[in-house]
Design a protein around this motif. Structure first.
Motif, PDB file in Angstrom:
ATOM      1  N   TYR A  69      -6.720  -7.383  -2.626  1.00 27.96           N
ATOM      2  CA  TYR A  69      -7.438  -6.669  -1.829  1.00 27.96           C
ATOM      3  C   TYR A  69      -6.828  -5.196  -1.554  1.00 27.96           C
ATOM      4  O   TYR A  69      -5.872  -5.063  -0.821  1.00 27.96           O
ATOM      5  CB  TYR A  69      -7.650  -7.347  -0.165  1.00 27.96           C
ATOM      6  N   THR A  70      -7.498  -4.372  -2.255  1.00 28.66           N
ATOM      7  CA  THR A  70      -6.625  -3.227  -2.712  1.00 28.66           C
ATOM      8  C   THR A  70      -7.485  -2.232  -1.696  1.00 28.66           C
ATOM      9  O   THR A  70      -8.707  -2.046  -1.418  1.00 28.66           O
ATOM     10  CB  THR A  70      -7.036  -2.410  -4.037  1.00 28.66           C
ATOM     11  N   ALA A  71      -6.801  -1.242  -1.107  1.00 32.12           N
ATOM     12  CA  ALA A  71      -7.089  -0.452   0.000  1.00 32.12           C
ATOM     13  C   ALA A  71      -7.634   0.842  -0.527  1.00 32.12           C
ATOM     14  O   ALA A  71      -7.028   1.443  -1.476  1.00 32.12           O
ATOM     15  CB  ALA A  71      -5.971  -0.057   0.963  1.00 32.12           C
ATOM     16  N   LYS A  72      -8.857   1.302  -0.117  1.00 29.20           N
ATOM     17  CA  LYS A  72      -9.388   2.637  -0.584  1.00 29.20           C
ATOM     18  C   LYS A  72      -8.655   3.918   0.060  1.00 29.20           C
ATOM     19  O   LYS A  72      -8.403   4.718  -0.661  1.00 29.20           O
ATOM     20  CB  LYS A  72     -10.801   2.647  -0.015  1.00 29.20           C
ATOM     21  N   GLN A  73      -7.994   3.782   1.215  1.00 29.47           N
ATOM     22  CA  GLN A  73      -7.108   4.883   1.680  1.00 29.47           C
ATOM     23  C   GLN A  73      -5.856   3.957   2.217  1.00 29.47           C
ATOM     24  O   GLN A  73      -5.839   2.801   3.003  1.00 29.47           O
ATOM     25  CB  GLN A  73      -7.844   5.129   3.057  1.00 29.47           C
ATOM     26  N   GLU A  74      -4.666   4.588   1.495  1.00 29.21           N
ATOM     27  CA  GLU A  74      -3.462   3.984   1.789  1.00 29.21           C
ATOM     28  C   GLU A  74      -3.020   4.234   3.162  1.00 29.21           C
ATOM     29  O   GLU A  74      -2.492   5.550   3.451  1.00 29.21           O
ATOM     30  CB  GLU A  74      -2.634   4.396   0.763  1.00 29.21           C
ATOM     31  N   ILE A  75      -2.708   3.434   3.929  1.00 32.70           N
ATOM     32  CA  ILE A  75      -2.156   3.685   5.424  1.00 32.70           C
ATOM     33  C   ILE A  75      -0.811   3.705   5.355  1.00 32.70           C
ATOM     34  O   ILE A  75      -0.144   4.396   6.158  1.00 32.70           O
ATOM     35  CB  ILE A  75      -2.786   2.743   6.287  1.00 32.70           C
ATOM     36  N   ILE A  76      -0.285   2.596   4.730  1.00 37.92           N
ATOM     37  CA  ILE A  76       1.131   2.549   4.600  1.00 37.92           C
ATOM     38  C   ILE A  76       1.599   1.993   3.023  1.00 37.92           C
ATOM     39  O   ILE A  76       0.933   1.569   2.336  1.00 37.92           O
ATOM     40  CB  ILE A  76       1.540   1.285   5.400  1.00 37.92           C
ATOM     41  N   GLU A  77       2.557   2.820   2.481  1.00 38.69           N
ATOM     42  CA  GLU A  77       3.322   2.385   1.431  1.00 38.69           C
ATOM     43  C   GLU A  77       3.683   0.892   1.285  1.00 38.69           C
ATOM     44  O   GLU A  77       4.237   0.377   2.019  1.00 38.69           O
ATOM     45  CB  GLU A  77       4.401   3.180   0.915  1.00 38.69           C
ATOM     46  N   ASN A  78       3.371   0.259   0.080  1.00 37.78           N
ATOM     47  CA  ASN A  78       3.532  -1.116  -0.095  1.00 37.78           C
ATOM     48  C   ASN A  78       5.016  -1.251  -0.985  1.00 37.78           C
ATOM     49  O   ASN A  78       5.870  -2.292  -0.891  1.00 37.78           O
ATOM     50  CB  ASN A  78       2.495  -2.028  -0.670  1.00 37.78           C
ATOM     51  N   TRP A  79       5.101  -0.442  -2.040  1.00 39.31           N
ATOM     52  CA  TRP A  79       6.245  -0.423  -3.114  1.00 39.31           C
ATOM     53  C   TRP A  79       7.210   0.546  -3.102  1.00 39.31           C
ATOM     54  O   TRP A  79       6.785   1.684  -2.858  1.00 39.31           O
ATOM     55  CB  TRP A  79       5.402  -0.950  -4.360  1.00 39.31           C
TER      56      TRP A  79
END
Length: 458
Positions: free
Chosen positions: A210-220
């Motif tokens: 479930y990939t985000a269109k808008q990145e709210i928070i960094e995951n990696w």
């Protein structure tokens, strides 16, 4: 057999009360939220979603076997229905309402039994002739006779409602129980959930599908090595001629946040599960997973088929178990599942358990709680592609209430201790102590409605 309807979310996500269905417009993640919420943050991408216009959905409808405890003893981790050990009392004279215990004040541990026949007769006379009701109660053990009356004006002209509750059975008779760091300790030893129960209690935190269109928070976060990060996959690229250990870190803190409750907390959990598909190339090195909890490090290494070093589990640098037969075939997709829950490390390769290691935590030496928890994975001297990454956390029993929290509680004979799966929003034994054996109604075993949610309750 009897059907019940779940009214509240105290057992979510196992059983749902009145709720809203939510689909995140940013990543398409689907989840449930309490019907009282007007907005919620998606657990997967942290996108804020307004849900005031989302329609309410009814609670789960379940089947309860009311004979299950006539032929066998209740078991730890059962989801059970019981008579709530308090009654709602509404005074018909002064209008005052209260909740009153149905446990005997004299001998403290025994339930008071209401003379229901007399109550029904009095209710009839009240309706027909205006004669006051009188709710007589008798202690099952010491036979003390009393009455249910208004705590404000003393009138016995009261309306009494007794409720059924549903929770998960945690503590059994004559045990010592304490909730510590989100886990359950029985007689100073951690209580481990059976595999089927544990599988039903994992709470999803992140899903790479479930990939985000808008990145709210960094995951990696990459600290070393050569990584190619895309929305579809994580690619560890092995530099030519260099033997290297390289990890990528899940940057977010794993806490007991819940989109269902719409609560943001800073309570960190190290009881986590990480699963992914991996394709590793090369006949040396292997795949490695690290979980850092405070100063302690849990490490699992799975070798490539041609690697001479055995696969192993390490705790704080020391090998605690190894397996020469556990390996990953070069160039083939392998589903890897790592979990650390209830002081047990489990590793599965393509759904087969290759490691299962338990470790103990002495309560007397437990120095504080989980303050930091970092999940890392990568490879040693290998090229690897990681896809379908799923991160989940275990249910976290919060230390709120009075009983079994800061000090252990001794469970009496023929008494039980219950907790809700949605621990932060559950009115359970932490607040009102024990459920007597005589209050047990039966074991919940199946959700039968809505049809799309039919399942066996574990």
């Amino acid at each position: 057999m009897e059907a019940f309807k779940i009214p509240t979310g105290s057992m979510a996500p196992t059983l749902l009360g009145v709720h809203k269905n939510v689909k995140c417009p940013n990543c398409n993640w689907k989840f449930k939220s309490n019907h009282n919420n007007t907005y919620v943050k998606c657990s997967n991408c942290f996108y804020k979603i307004h849900i005031s216009d989302n329609g309410n959905r009814g609670g789960s409808r379940i089947l309860v076997n009311k004979f299950s405890y006539d032929f066998g003893k209740p078991r730890r981790w059962d989801v059970a229905v019981f008579k709530y050990p308090f009654v709602d009392v509404a005074c018909m004279s002064c209008g005052f309402s209260s909740s009153q215990s149905m446990m005997c004040e004299k001998c403290t541990n025994s339930p008071k039994i209401e003379n229901f026949l007399k109550s029904k007769v009095n209710e009839y006379f009240k309706r027909s002739f205006g004669i006051n009701q009188y709710h007589k109660v008798v202690c099952k053990s010491c036979k003390t006779v009393g009455a249910i009356f208004c705590e404000q004006c003393g009138s016995t002209n009261v309306h009494v409602v007794r409720k059924n509750y549903i929770k998960r059975l945690i503590g059994l008779p004559e045990e010592k129980l304490q909730v510590v760091n989100g886990d359950i300790y029985i007689d100073d030893k951690i209580a481990r959930k059976p595999e089927k129960v544990q599988d039903s209690l994992w709470v999803p935190v992140f899903d790479s599908n479930y990939t985000a269109k808008q990145e709210i928070i960094e995951n990696w976060e990459v600290q070393d090595g050569n990584w190619d990060i895309s929305k579809e996959q994580l690619h560890l690229i092995k530099p030519d001629g260099i033997e290297q250990k390289s990890y990528i870190t899940f940057k977010r803190n794993i806490t007991d946040n819940s989109a269902y409750n719409n609560e943001i907390t800073d309570v960190v959990s190290a009881d986590v599960m990480l699963a992914f598909n991996v394709i590793a190339t090369g006949n040396s090195g292997g795949i490695s997973i690290l979980l850092e909890e405070n100063e302690k490090v849990y490490e699992v290494f799975v070798r490539s088929r041609g690697e001479k070093k055995e696969s192993y589990v390490k705790i704080s640098g020391s090998i605690v178990t190894s397996n020469a037969d556990a390996f990953i075939e070069s160039g083939r997709v392998c589903r890897v599942e790592f979990s650390n829950a209830d002081n047990e490390i489990i590793l599965k390769l393509n759904d087969s358990v290759v490691f299962s290691h338990t470790y103990d935590t002495d309560l007397s030496s437990l120095n504080g709680y989980t303050k930091s928890s970092k999940l890392k994975f990568g490879g040693i001297n290998t090229d690897a592609i990681f896809k379908n990454i799923l991160i989940s956390r275990d249910v976290y029993y919060s230390e709120t209430g009075e009983w079994g929290i800061y000090n252990p509680v001794e469970i009496g004979e023929k008494q039980y201790f219950f907790l809700g799966d949605n621990s932060r929003n559950s009115n359970d034994s932490r607040y009102w102590k024990f459920v007597p054996e005589s209050n047990m109604v039966g074991r919940a075993f199946m959700v039968f409605w809505p049809l799309r949610t039919i399942k066996i309750i574990k």
